[in-house]
Design an enzyme around this catalytic site. Structure first.
Site, PDB file in Angstrom:
ATOM      1  N   ASP A 128     -13.608  -9.554   7.122  1.00 49.36           N
ATOM      2  CA  ASP A 128     -12.250  -9.414   7.596  1.00 49.36           C
ATOM      3  C   ASP A 128     -11.956  -8.370   8.512  1.00 49.36           C
ATOM      4  OD1 ASP A 128      -9.734 -10.387   8.266  1.00 49.36           O
ATOM      5  OD2 ASP A 128      -8.657  -9.606   6.354  1.00 49.36           O
ATOM      6  N   VAL A 156       0.989  -1.065  -0.121  1.00 46.60           N
ATOM      7  CA  VAL A 156      -0.083  -0.051  -0.189  1.00 46.60           C
ATOM      8  C   VAL A 156       0.893   1.138   0.029  1.00 46.60           C
ATOM      9  CG1 VAL A 156      -1.787   1.507   1.193  1.00 46.60           C
ATOM     10  CG2 VAL A 156      -1.738  -1.271   1.336  1.00 46.60           C
ATOM     11  N   LYS A 187      -3.348   0.615  -3.223  1.00 45.06           N
ATOM     12  CA  LYS A 187      -3.066  -0.708  -3.081  1.00 45.06           C
ATOM     13  C   LYS A 187      -2.894  -1.351  -4.183  1.00 45.06           C
ATOM     14  CE  LYS A 187      -4.612  -4.126   0.229  1.00 45.06           C
ATOM     15  NZ  LYS A 187      -5.866  -3.923   1.396  1.00 45.06           N
TER      16      LYS A 187
HETATM   17  N1  LIG Z   1      -6.547   4.061   3.196  1.00 44.13           N
HETATM   18  C1  LIG Z   1      -5.460   4.122   3.814  1.00 44.13           C
HETATM   19  N2  LIG Z   1      -4.864   5.186   4.232  1.00 44.13           N
HETATM   20  C2  LIG Z   1      -3.773   5.026   4.956  1.00 44.13           C
HETATM   21  N3  LIG Z   1      -3.003   4.137   5.363  1.00 44.13           N
HETATM   22  C3  LIG Z   1      -3.469   2.632   4.854  1.00 44.13           C
HETATM   23  C4  LIG Z   1      -4.631   2.741   4.080  1.00 44.13           C
HETATM   24  N4  LIG Z   1      -5.085   1.570   3.605  1.00 44.13           N
HETATM   25  C5  LIG Z   1      -3.967   0.692   4.170  1.00 44.13           C
HETATM   26  N5  LIG Z   1      -3.005   1.606   4.838  1.00 44.13           N
HETATM   27  C6  LIG Z   1      -1.860   1.000   5.618  1.00 44.13           C
HETATM   28  O1  LIG Z   1      -1.347   0.094   4.669  1.00 44.13           O
HETATM   29  C7  LIG Z   1      -1.001  -1.200   5.698  1.00 44.13           C
HETATM   30  C8  LIG Z   1      -1.401  -2.429   4.871  1.00 44.13           C
HETATM   31  O2  LIG Z   1      -2.584  -2.327   4.584  1.00 44.13           O
HETATM   32  P1  LIG Z   1      -3.243  -3.650   3.972  1.00 44.13           P
HETATM   33  O3  LIG Z   1      -4.690  -3.325   4.274  1.00 44.13           O
HETATM   34  O4  LIG Z   1      -2.938  -4.043   2.783  1.00 44.13           O
HETATM   35  O5  LIG Z   1      -2.911  -4.745   5.423  1.00 44.13           O
HETATM   36  P2  LIG Z   1      -3.440  -5.539   6.420  1.00 44.13           P
HETATM   37  O6  LIG Z   1      -4.722  -4.716   6.634  1.00 44.13           O
HETATM   38  O7  LIG Z   1      -2.480  -5.317   7.610  1.00 44.13           O
HETATM   39  O8  LIG Z   1      -3.438  -7.077   6.043  1.00 44.13           O
HETATM   40  P3  LIG Z   1      -4.783  -7.860   5.206  1.00 44.13           P
HETATM   41  O9  LIG Z   1      -4.327  -7.581   3.748  1.00 44.13           O
HETATM   42  O10 LIG Z   1      -4.472  -9.105   5.779  1.00 44.13           O
HETATM   43  O11 LIG Z   1      -6.001  -7.148   5.533  1.00 44.13           O
HETATM   44  C9  LIG Z   1      -1.695  -0.988   6.856  1.00 44.13           C
HETATM   45  O12 LIG Z   1      -1.153  -1.201   7.970  1.00 44.13           O
HETATM   46  C10 LIG Z   1      -2.235   0.586   6.913  1.00 44.13           C
HETATM   47  O13 LIG Z   1      -1.543   1.213   8.091  1.00 44.13           O
END
Ligand SMILES: Nc1ncnc2c1ncn2[C@@H]1O[C@H](COP(=O)(O)OP(=O)(O)OP(=O)(O)O)[C@@H](O)[C@H]1O
Ligand SMILES: *[C@@H]1O[C@H](CO)[C@@H](O)[C@H](O)[C@H]1NC(C)=O
Ligand SMILES: *[C@@H]1O[C@H](CO)[C@@H](O)[C@H](O)[C@H]1NC(C)=O
Ligand SMILES: *[C@@H]1O[C@H](CO)[C@@H](O)[C@H](O)[C@H]1NC(C)=O
Ligand SMILES: *[C@@H]1O[C@H](CO)[C@@H](O)[C@H](O)[C@H]1NC(C)=O
Ligand SMILES: *[C@@H]1O[C@H](CO)[C@@H](O)[C@H](O)[C@H]1NC(C)=O
Ligand SMILES: *[C@@H]1O[C@H](CO)[C@@H](O)[C@H](O)[C@H]1NC(C)=O
Ligand SMILES: *[C@@H]1O[C@H](CO)[C@@H](O)[C@H](O)[C@H]1NC(C)=O
Ligand SMILES: *[C@@H]1O[C@H](CO)[C@@H](O)[C@H](O)[C@H]1NC(C)=O
Ligand SMILES: *[C@@H]1O[C@H](CO)[C@@H](O)[C@H](O)[C@H]1NC(C)=O
Length: 672
Positions: free
Chosen positions: A476, A364, A379
């Site tokens: 999730d 991300v 992402k």
């Molecule tokens: N919309 C957003 N704004 C700011 N930061 C974000 C946003 N979406 C994700 N992140 C950051 O990117 C990181 C990775 O996010 P992602 O949702 O891919 O992983 P996750 O939630 O840790 O795992 P999973 O994919 O298993 O849900 C997160 O830890 C978050 O801090």
């Protein structure tokens, strides 16, 4: 309407000033503004009258703005008579940062009060909120100029004019356009084109007919045939007296709503607006480009000739770098598709310095959209299979329509070979888990903040389950998927995973989705998600936030610490408060903590039928309903043994960190 003209009270005085106002008598107000310089409007929200006389209703994302005629008007001659005929004319302009997408819309309204403090921006257009929309106590008539299609409001498209009575579900709506006088042909118009347009609204008290006519400003006289006509008894809607005015509302993209001129006539036609005097719409971002080119081009020509060879080489290279994959069926999703080039620029070429984190699906990045300077989270998801992509993107688009202040807004997607890119609203304060486990020296959240995040997430999930036209299961829910916006509101993220199914149809069997510790026993057994499996995960989330611990930890190879069992045990022993996160240092509202912990255990009930719905969860959290009297003994079966009884072998538990995300994605791309 002709009778109305004959009334002796009409005195139409067009002064050489830019505006004129003639109130012959209280029930026969008539006015005309051509520009609003010096006009006595009352403004609210972010609305402002610019020095050039232009009324600007919105100025940025997620805002609402209002302008009212300062005094309320008498729509009836006497308190119990019928609403009189009235007529409105206005010149407006809508400028969006993007060529083909703008949010959300503006309205002309008649309303009993000037207090819209509880109304939401976004698709409620600053008139209502999710509770008040559709309520007959609103006493509001509005004509919407809507530039975004919200299917939950039954919008016909993203470019329409509609009549709204107490609700944004229009009683009648038509795509923007007009009937040409000479040919009688319908000609399309684009509300968000950035061009000024004129709208006429007429209500006839005898026939109760409401008419709206739209035309580009350069079509000098009014088309004879209205765009839309409907019959509604406004006497049964409007209060006495009522205010008239405009509202404008934006969502996650910046759109500017302007009013250039306005006239009104009670019991008389609205005076013609003097078009020559109107202020000019500012040059929008999109138009700005051409003027710049006009100046720069001649200078650049010589230079251009020199470098033409090099440019061709660069262009060819870019072609490859920005190559995208598009298929015919995607055309219908146009507005939700971002160009790879914009996203590449936004993230500085997906540089590591912009990396926000890596999740189960991919990386991300933080980005700033080049034109709008809008902050986004981008992402990148890799995928191999093209199969099922259409279903997936349909889902992305549907999910993109979900709007709620407790959901992270999905703005759109982009697709390349072996790669899918999702674009979300950027959440300044990152994910909740980093606060709970104090990573990167983040401050500890106090109980008030935690409780408000809990309530926010409950509201967001309730919206997904029950408030939208389809049941959306999140699948999730966990602290790392809860993101915090600039005001520390909790917002549920990671919608790439959500799957939809229609109300009433069978639950679908899919691969198990989610994260260990949040998976309901029946989900592990059958692989079927339902709103109640979300409730289970929400229960685990409640414990996580209150106790500051992860739901599963493995102590040794075969030994697992299950947070829920530990909390249950404390409850048995009457020491429930000992489970509260030590980092709160004892400062919390005991009643609220007690409620949240017990509610968590109820949500985590091994039997799905014993769990509350999100609607009930909301009622418990708001204190509208007392929690049912659950004795610890009724829940005494250890979760672990319950899971084992249900055919869930402990071998899976050996991998408490296992997220089945990867399995999920192949499930999505492999079709159903
Ligand atoms: N919309 C957003 N704004 C700011 N930061 C974000 C946003 N979406 C994700 N992140 C950051 O990117 C990181 C990775 O996010 P992602 O949702 O891919 O992983 P996750 O939630 O840790 O795992 P999973 O994919 O298993 O849900 C997160 O830890 C978050 O801090
Ligand atoms: C306004 O005019 C109406 C007739 O059209 C009359 O009945 C009413 O009394 C007048 N009101 C005032 C305040 O003069
Ligand atoms: C504007 O309208 C309000 C409400 O009628 C009034 O109180 C105020 O005096 C007006 N101001 C001006 C400058 O006319
Ligand atoms: C929008 O207007 C409000 C109120 O006038 C102001 O506080 C805010 O700074 C403005 N925002 C932008 C982006 O201009
Ligand atoms: C506006 O309405 C809200 C409730 O919807 C109320 O709390 C607030 O006090 C009202 N404001 C004014 C100025 O009347
Ligand atoms: C006008 O818009 C309608 C609906 O959006 C579309 O079907 C039609 O093709 C358009 N017509 C023209 C001439 O663009
Ligand atoms: C009005 O303006 C539109 C767009 O700027 C243009 O396409 C159209 O031809 C104009 N019509 C007239 C009658 O000038
Ligand atoms: C349409 O016809 C009406 C009546 O003939 C006329 O008043 C009006 O100016 C015409 N409008 C246009 C756009 O030609
Ligand atoms: C319109 O509504 C008013 C107020 O509810 C009612 O008194 C009146 O009879 C209605 N008119 C018709 C024609 O239904
Ligand atoms: C509109 O305003 C202009 C400039 O003040 C004036 O010359 C013209 O006569 C006005 N037109 C009408 C119809 O009043």
């Amino acid at each position: 309407m002709l009778d109305v003209w004959n009334t002796p009270f009409i005195v139409c005085l067009l002064l050489s000033l830019s505006s004129s106002l003639v109130a012959t008598n209280e029930s026969q107000v008539q006015f005309s503004y051509s520009g609003f310089g010096g006009a006595n409007l009352s403004l609210d929200g972010v609305a402002a009258v610019r020095p050039d006389g232009l009324l600007q209703l919105t100025n940025s994302t997620d805002v609402k703005g209002y302008a009212f005629y300062p005094t309320p008007l008498h729509f009836r001659k006497s308190p119990n008579s019928m609403v009189q005929s009235f007529s409105v004319s206005l010149v407006f302009g809508i400028q969006s940062d993007f060529t083909d997408v703008s949010v959300d819309g503006m309205t002309f309204f008649v309303a009993p009060s000037k207090n819209f403090s509880s109304a939401f921006a976004n698709h409620f257009l600053g008139l209502f909120n999710d509770q008040t929309d559709g309520n007959t106590n609103n006493h509001i008539f509005a004509v919407e100029l809507d530039t975004f299609q919200n299917s939950e409001l039954k919008d016909i498209d993203n470019n329409h004019v509609g009549f709204d009575i107490n609700s944004l579900i229009s009683i009648e709506a038509k795509s923007a356009g007009f009937y040409d006088n000479q040919t009688d042909k319908f000609k399309n118009m684009t509300l968000s084109s950035g061009e000024p347009m004129q709208l006429w609204i007429d209500y006839d008290s005898d026939t109760m007919q409401i008419k709206a006519t739209l035309a580009p400003l350069n079509v000098t006289s009014r088309p004879v045939k209205p765009l839309l006509v409907s019959t509604f008894n406004l006497s049964s809607v409007l209060m006495e007296p009522s205010y008239i005015g405009f509202s404008g509302a934006t969502g996650p993209l910046n759109t500017l709503y302007y009013v250039l001129g306005w006239s009104f006539g009670m019991n008389s036609p609205a005076p013609a607006i003097n078009i020559t005097n109107l202020p000019k719409l500012p040059q929008g971002h999109r138009k700005g480009r051409s003027t710049v080119l006009e100046i720069v081009l001649p200078i650049a020509t010589g230079f251009f000739v020199l470098t033409v060879g090099t440019t061709i080489v660069i262009l060819l290279r870019r072609q490859l770098r920005y190559a995208e994959l598009r298929e015919d069926w995607e055309a219908e999703f146009g507005p939700h598709r971002f160009s790879y080039r914009d996203l590449y620029e936004a993230t500085d070429g997906f540089k590591n310095k912009n990396l926000l984190g890596t999740g189960g699906f991919g990386k991300v990045y933080k980005g700033v959209l080049p034109k709008s300077k809008f902050d986004v989270a981008v992402k990148k998801v890799s995928h191999e299979s093209r199969q099922g992509m259409k279903e997936f993107i349909t889902e992305v688009v549907t999910i993109g329509r979900l709007r709620h202040r407790n959901l992270v807004q999905l703005l759109g997607y982009c697709r390349r070979k072996d790669e899918l890119i999702l674009v979300y609203d950027y959440m300044e304060n990152g994910s909740l888990d980093t606060y709970l486990y104090s990573e990167n020296g983040k401050p500890v959240l106090d109980w008030t903040q935690r409780f408000s995040i809990i309530k926010g997430i409950a509201t967001g999930l309730f919206y997904l389950h029950e408030k939208w036209e389809k049941v959306v299961i999140h699948r999730d829910i966990k602290a790392s998927n809860v993101l915090l916006d600039s005001e520390m509101n909790g917002r549920l993220g990671d919608f790439g995973l959500a799957r939809l199914y229609d109300h009433g149809t069978d639950l679908q069997t899919t691969h198990v989705v989610g994260t260990m510790g949040y998976l309901a026993p029946e989900l592990l057994r059958s692989g079927k998600s339902s709103p109640l499996t979300d409730v289970f995960a929400f229960g685990a989330f409640l414990l996580e936030v209150t106790c500051g611990q992860r739901p599963i930890k493995h102590a040794t190879e075969d030994m697992h610490f299950l947070l829920v069992d530990w909390v249950l045990e404390h409850w048995h022993r009457g020491s429930l408060m000992q489970t509260v996160d030590g980092k709160l240092q004892g400062s919390y509202n005991e009643e609220e903590v007690n409620l949240v912990l017990k509610l968590a255990l109820l949500c985590l009930h091994p039997l799905s039928t014993a769990r509350p719905s999100m609607r009930q969860v909301m009622e418990y959290l708001d204190g509208e309903m007392p929690l049912p009297d659950i004795a610890p003994t009724r829940l005494s079966t250890s979760m672990l043994s319950m899971m084992q009884h249900n055919g869930f072998t402990s071998s899976i538990l050996s991998y408490p960190d296992l997220t089945t995300s990867v399995g999920t994605f192949s499930g999505l791309s492999g079709g159903r």
